[in-house]
Design a protein around this motif. Structure first.
Motif, short mmCIF file in Angstrom:
data_model
loop_
_atom_site.label_atom_id
_atom_site.label_comp_id
_atom_site.label_asym_id
_atom_site.label_seq_id
_atom_site.Cartn_x
_atom_site.Cartn_y
_atom_site.Cartn_z
N PRO A 196 0.80 -1.24 0.00
CA PRO A 196 0.00 0.00 0.00
C PRO A 196 0.82 1.28 0.00
CG PRO A 196 -0.91 -1.60 1.55
CD PRO A 196 0.42 -2.15 1.11
N SER A 197 2.10 1.21 0.39
CA SER A 197 2.93 2.41 0.33
C SER A 197 3.19 2.85 -1.11
CB SER A 197 4.27 2.17 1.03
OG SER A 197 5.11 1.34 0.24
N GLY A 198 3.09 1.92 -2.06
CA GLY A 198 3.34 2.23 -3.46
C GLY A 198 4.80 2.25 -3.84
N VAL A 199 5.70 2.01 -2.88
CA VAL A 199 7.13 2.14 -3.16
C VAL A 199 7.61 1.10 -4.16
CG1 VAL A 199 9.44 2.01 -2.12
CG2 VAL A 199 7.62 3.25 -0.95
N ASP A 200 7.07 -0.10 -4.10
CA ASP A 200 7.49 -1.16 -5.02
C ASP A 200 7.23 -0.73 -6.47
OD1 ASP A 200 8.30 -3.58 -6.08
OD2 ASP A 200 6.43 -4.62 -5.63
N ALA A 201 6.01 -0.29 -6.75
CA ALA A 201 5.67 0.15 -8.10
C ALA A 201 6.47 1.40 -8.49
CB ALA A 201 4.17 0.42 -8.20
N PHE A 202 6.65 2.31 -7.54
CA PHE A 202 7.41 3.54 -7.81
C PHE A 202 8.85 3.21 -8.21
CE2 PHE A 202 10.29 6.86 -6.21
CZ PHE A 202 9.86 7.93 -6.98
N ARG A 203 9.48 2.30 -7.49
CA ARG A 203 10.86 1.94 -7.83
C ARG A 203 10.95 1.36 -9.23
NH1 ARG A 203 11.94 -0.84 -1.97
NH2 ARG A 203 12.90 0.97 -0.93
N ALA A 204 9.97 0.54 -9.59
CA ALA A 204 9.99 -0.06 -10.93
C ALA A 204 9.91 1.02 -12.00
CB ALA A 204 8.82 -1.04 -11.08
N GLY A 205 9.04 2.02 -11.81
CA GLY A 205 8.93 3.10 -12.78
C GLY A 205 10.16 3.98 -12.82
N LEU A 206 10.72 4.25 -11.65
CA LEU A 206 11.93 5.08 -11.57
C LEU A 206 13.09 4.39 -12.27
CD1 LEU A 206 13.36 7.61 -10.33
CD2 LEU A 206 13.84 6.18 -8.32
N ASP A 207 13.31 3.12 -11.97
CA ASP A 207 14.41 2.38 -12.59
C ASP A 207 14.26 2.33 -14.10
OD1 ASP A 207 15.36 1.94 -10.04
OD2 ASP A 207 14.67 -0.14 -9.91
N PHE A 208 13.03 2.10 -14.55
CA PHE A 208 12.80 2.04 -16.00
C PHE A 208 13.07 3.39 -16.64
CE2 PHE A 208 10.03 2.82 -19.61
CZ PHE A 208 10.35 1.75 -20.44
N GLY A 209 12.53 4.47 -16.06
CA GLY A 209 12.64 5.77 -16.68
C GLY A 209 14.06 6.27 -16.79
N VAL A 210 14.86 6.09 -15.74
CA VAL A 210 16.23 6.61 -15.80
C VAL A 210 17.11 5.75 -16.70
CG1 VAL A 210 16.07 7.70 -13.53
CG2 VAL A 210 16.97 5.37 -13.69
N GLU A 262 -7.55 5.42 -4.00
CA GLU A 262 -7.04 6.19 -5.13
C GLU A 262 -5.53 6.06 -5.32
OE1 GLU A 262 -8.67 7.64 -7.37
OE2 GLU A 262 -10.68 7.87 -6.54
N ARG A 263 -4.86 5.35 -4.44
CA ARG A 263 -3.40 5.33 -4.51
C ARG A 263 -2.89 4.59 -5.73
NH1 ARG A 263 -2.48 4.56 2.06
NH2 ARG A 263 -3.29 6.66 2.56
N ALA A 264 -3.55 3.50 -6.08
CA ALA A 264 -3.13 2.78 -7.29
C ALA A 264 -3.35 3.64 -8.53
CB ALA A 264 -3.88 1.46 -7.41
N ALA A 265 -4.42 4.44 -8.54
CA ALA A 265 -4.68 5.33 -9.67
C ALA A 265 -3.56 6.35 -9.82
CB ALA A 265 -6.02 6.02 -9.50
N ALA A 266 -3.07 6.87 -8.69
CA ALA A 266 -1.97 7.83 -8.74
C ALA A 266 -0.72 7.20 -9.34
CB ALA A 266 -1.68 8.36 -7.34
N LEU A 267 -0.38 6.00 -8.91
CA LEU A 267 0.79 5.32 -9.47
C LEU A 267 0.59 5.00 -10.94
CD1 LEU A 267 3.45 4.65 -7.97
CD2 LEU A 267 1.56 5.14 -6.44
N TYR A 268 -0.62 4.61 -11.30
CA TYR A 268 -0.93 4.34 -12.71
C TYR A 268 -0.66 5.57 -13.56
CZ TYR A 268 -4.29 4.84 -16.57
OH TYR A 268 -4.90 5.15 -17.75
#
Length: 567
Positions: free
Chosen positions: A142-156, A184-190
């Motif tokens: 629920p913190s969203g950090v797992d999904a955030f890290r995946a997006g960050l690693d991909f983008g950079v 709404e947290r998953a929507a924000a990460l999406y």
């Protein structure tokens, strides 16, 4: 249904062969049985793409094709030939005494599978795939950090041009995640992840540089980094920066390297560059500084190639603001300890006075005991005031002009809270000059809303934003709210997430929330949220197509039917 250890009786083989395919319900699963030649297959009857009933599909040469969007699946393995669809779930089958038995035991780690699917969605810019993955990953974390890290690693790694809009959007939304309703947290990460995918699509991948061999001195590397940026040598700057990371430079040293280079020239790229630097540092705070080498290496290109406002006519004529700034920089005194009580006067001067007088007021505040953060906060508040008092008689695109000043001023303040320096303090003066240049956006200045009694912003604001240009009414609702500020922020966030992504609106809401929280208890904390509500109302409603994609993913995750099959 008769149950036998790990398998469940589904149908008689004779009936299946007679009909060719059957749909059966087994322990909560809707399964399609297919008899093809000598083989019997059991598959989930919902197409993994959008839930179309697969018993209405076609089988040819071992490939099942869904008739809704023509996704194709290998019946033997369940593998898809179309990455927008996902793998088809198959169930092992046993035939015994003329009956078909199906093994319903789960065969894969659902969370790990969606983590892999997220990479597919990011690589191929498939929003529905990203949405499905975000829902599962945020449900697991629920913190969203797992999904955030995946997006960050991909983008950079993926975006050859370095840090840009997508990664900034992702970090803005990640900053908002703890303040949003849980649903709404998953929507924000999406939204953040899909912007990373879109921003990276068609870009050449990044090929990272190795640090310099041997030991290196972080202070010398910082000087080199600054000189390489000065001559627009992004490769030299990148190698100096990653060498500093590998040499053990502290977080503050690294931040200071970047902020110094970002303020060696005036208001780089209309304020975006320093904001990108700040967001990259915030991303590391969330994802972990073990990613510093990869993440920070995405910044030198933005620093080196950004437009420098001393090259811009507006900063040179009719008043040479750059010359005024250079003189002021020479006279910058060491900031005080914060024993200073003239904030209101400084805000007013920043908004109304001539450029030379604004700079003198800032220098005087520092001499009189204002801290670097004090003056930065006052200028950021003045920048928020430009949005809060922006009349809708301006051209629509001018909202962005005011927005750029506000997000730049906010980034300077956040940077000074992280790594205060005389060099970064120059950014406060730059921000003040940008506030001055935006003065025409408040002619005439819209009145700040008078609070009314009994207005329910939480219920009324979403309804109001279903209509175009409800700018002043949205501001009045927010100004009238007297409940928990966290609930108002959650409502603003939820309204933002309904709309199609607008980079500047996302920046505005995120920066306004940060400024509001820093000003809590001062009596000034409401103004940033008024500014955010006005900006959001000006840019709503949109087609909301991106939210529709997310809602499809959410309905599928819940097991709802998107296609009603009369059969």
């Amino acid at each position: 249904m008769e149950t036998r250890e790990l398998t469940t009786r589904a149908a008689s083989l004779e009936e299946l062969r007679a009909k060719g395919r059957l749909v059966v319900g087994l322990n909560g699963h809707t399964i399609c049985l297919l008899a093809e030649g000598d083989e019997v297959y059991a598959i989930d009857n919902r197409c993994p793409h959008m839930g179309f009933p697969l018993h209405r599909g076609t089988v040819s040469d071992g490939i099942l094709t869904c008739h809704w969007h023509h996704a194709r699946f290998d019946l033997c393995t369940g593998g898809t030939f179309d990455q927008f669809a996902d793998e088809l779930r198959r169930f092992p089958v046993e035939i015994e005494d003329g009956d078909v038995f199906v093994d319903l035991t789960p065969r894969r780690d659902h969370v790990e599978h969606q983590r892999q699917r997220l990479q597919v969605g990011l690589e191929r810019n498939i929003s529905l795939v990203v949405a499905k993955s975000a829902i599962v990953l945020v449900e697991a974390d629920p913190s969203g950090v797992d999904a955030f890290r995946a997006g960050l690693d991909f983008g950079v790694r993926r975006r050859g041009g370095g840090w840009f809009r997508g990664l900034t959007t992702l970090t803005c939304f990640m900053n908002l995640v703890p303040r949003l309703p849980a649903e709404e947290r998953a929507a924000a990460l999406y939204h953040g992840l899909t912007d990373v995918a879109l921003d990276s699509a068609g870009e050449e991948p990044r090929f990272p540089l190795e640090p310099l061999p041997g030991e290196a001195d972080p202070q010398r590397l910082a000087r080199w980094f600054r000189s390489f940026v000065e001559v627009r040598d992004s490769e030299g700057a990148e190698r100096a920066l990653v060498s500093a990371v590998r040499a053990g430079a502290t977080q503050q040293q690294l931040a200071d390297m970047l902020f110094t280079a970002a303020t060696d020239h005036r208001y780089l790229d209309g304020g975006h560059t320093l904001d990108f630097v700040n967001k990259a540092l915030e991303a590391l705070d969330i994802a972990g500084w073990d990613r510093a080498e990869a993440v920070l290496a995405s910044l030198p290109a933005q620093l080196a190639f950004a437009e420098r406002m001393e090259e811009s006519n507006a900063w040179r004529h009719p008043v040479d603001l750059v010359a005024l700034l250079e003189d002021a920089f020479e006279r910058l005194s060491e900031p005080g300890a914060g024993l200073w009580e003239a904030r209101a006067e400084l805000v007013e001067t920043t908004l109304e006075a001539e450029p030379a007088d604004v700079l003198e007021a800032l220098l005087a505040a520092l001499r009189d005991g204002a801290s670097a953060v004090d003056v930065a906060s006052a200028v950021a508040f003045a920048a928020a005031m430009r949005i809060a008092r922006f009349p809708t008689t301006n051209e629509f695109g001018d909202w962005d002009t005011a927005l750029h000043t506000f997000t730049f001023a906010n980034a300077v303040e956040q940077g000074l809270r992280r790594a205060p320096s005389r060099e970064l303090l120059r950014g406060v003066l730059d921000a003040a000059m940008s506030v001055h240049l935006d003065r025409f956006l408040n002619v005439p200045a819209t009145r700040l809303p008078e609070p009314d009694d009994g207005h329910g912003a939480l219920a009324e604001l979403p309804l109001l934003l279903d209509r175009q240009q409800q700018v002043d009414d949205a501001a009045r609702l927010v100004a009238s709210y007297r409940g928990d500020p966290g609930e108002l922020i959650a409502t603003l966030g939820a309204c933002l997430l309904r709309e199609d992504r607008n980079f500047h609106t996302i920046q505005c809401v995120e920066a306004a929330v940060r400024q509001h929280e820093l000003l809590l208890g001062t009596g000034e904390d409401g103004l940033p949220l008024i500014a955010a509500a006005r900006y959001l109302a000006a840019h709503a409603p949109t087609d909301r197509a991106q939210r529709q994609t997310y809602e499809i993913a959410r309905r599928l995750h819940r097991g709802e039917k998107l296609y009603e099959d009369d059969a």
